[in-house]
Design an enzyme around this catalytic site. Sequence first.
Site, PDB file in Angstrom:
ATOM      1  N   LYS A  61       0.864  -1.188   0.000  1.00  0.00           N
ATOM      2  CA  LYS A  61       0.000   0.000   0.000  1.00  0.00           C
ATOM      3  C   LYS A  61       0.899   1.237   0.000  1.00  0.00           C
ATOM      4  CE  LYS A  61      -4.317   1.170   2.331  1.00  0.00           C
ATOM      5  NZ  LYS A  61      -4.990   1.039   3.625  1.00  0.00           N
TER       6      LYS A  61
HETATM    7  C1  E4P Z   1      -8.313   1.499   3.897  1.00  0.00           C
HETATM    8  O1  E4P Z   1      -7.557   1.091   3.086  1.00  0.00           O
HETATM    9  C2  E4P Z   1      -8.228   2.838   4.520  1.00  0.00           C
HETATM   10  O2  E4P Z   1      -7.002   3.003   5.122  1.00  0.00           O
HETATM   11  C3  E4P Z   1      -9.364   3.011   5.465  1.00  0.00           C
HETATM   12  O3  E4P Z   1     -10.544   2.544   4.831  1.00  0.00           O
HETATM   13  C4  E4P Z   1      -9.536   4.400   6.011  1.00  0.00           C
HETATM   14  O4  E4P Z   1     -10.743   4.439   6.717  1.00  0.00           O
HETATM   15  P1  E4P Z   1     -11.116   5.602   7.768  1.00  0.00           P
HETATM   16  O5  E4P Z   1     -11.371   6.869   7.013  1.00  0.00           O
HETATM   17  O6  E4P Z   1     -12.327   5.086   8.458  1.00  0.00           O
HETATM   18  O7  E4P Z   1      -9.926   5.740   8.679  1.00  0.00           O
END
Ligand code: E4P
Length: 222
Positions: A87
């Site tokens: 990522k």
């Molecule tokens: C996933 O890959 C993201 O990091 C995550 O969905 C972020 O979510 P949030 O806005 O609830 O922290």
Amino acid sequence: MNFFIDTANLQKIKEAKDLGILDGVTTNPSLMAKEGITGTENVHNHYKEICKIVDGPVSAEVISTDFEGMVKEGEALAKLADNIVIKIPMIKDGIKALSHFRNQGIPTNCTLIFSAGQAILAAKAGATMVSPFIGRIDDTSWDGMKLIEDIAEIYAIQGFETQILAASIRNAKHIVDAAKSGADIVTCPLHSILGLLNHPLTDIGLEKFLADHRKANELANG
Ligand code: E4P
């Protein structure tokens, strides 16, 4: 549409897996911190544990923000298990890192996508997935789901193969709307997945079926 769970909590991952609907996992540094996982070795071991539970893609996020650092970290993460996806944040060096990993055949998830332009750049750099953050856009009083629709339309017109992973999902309605808007994958907290179960007419209907069954059997048995 594939279902990923957005957590680093092993119990929640197992619970979603047991439902038989889990295709993958996403994590981020905040989610790892929430589980109290600190230090590179512990973080790596935790990813190995997650990958033992889930066969599908498991996104592991780099902490570095420079190209060399992202490559070094990403290559170490990719060695942890065959299903690790690196990522990478949507920043200039991140674009370079996406191209690098594409050339190495290592799958990537470009995170922190908030505009269609960012999604185009990530796709052009060969990202396997892009993560538009629906909930965080909604939090700013704009329409997160419109971004999914725009990216889906652009990728279809341009023939980009990058998958749209709807992220920052806050509720069951987000999942339904992401499915309608052209998301390939949705990554959600467990409570949003379980929220899809709920409808009052289901509860009322089941109660009546069971009551009728009981009544008929009581009558038959005298
Ligand atoms: C996933 O890959 C993201 O990091 C995550 O969905 C972020 O979510 P949030 O806005 O609830 O922290």
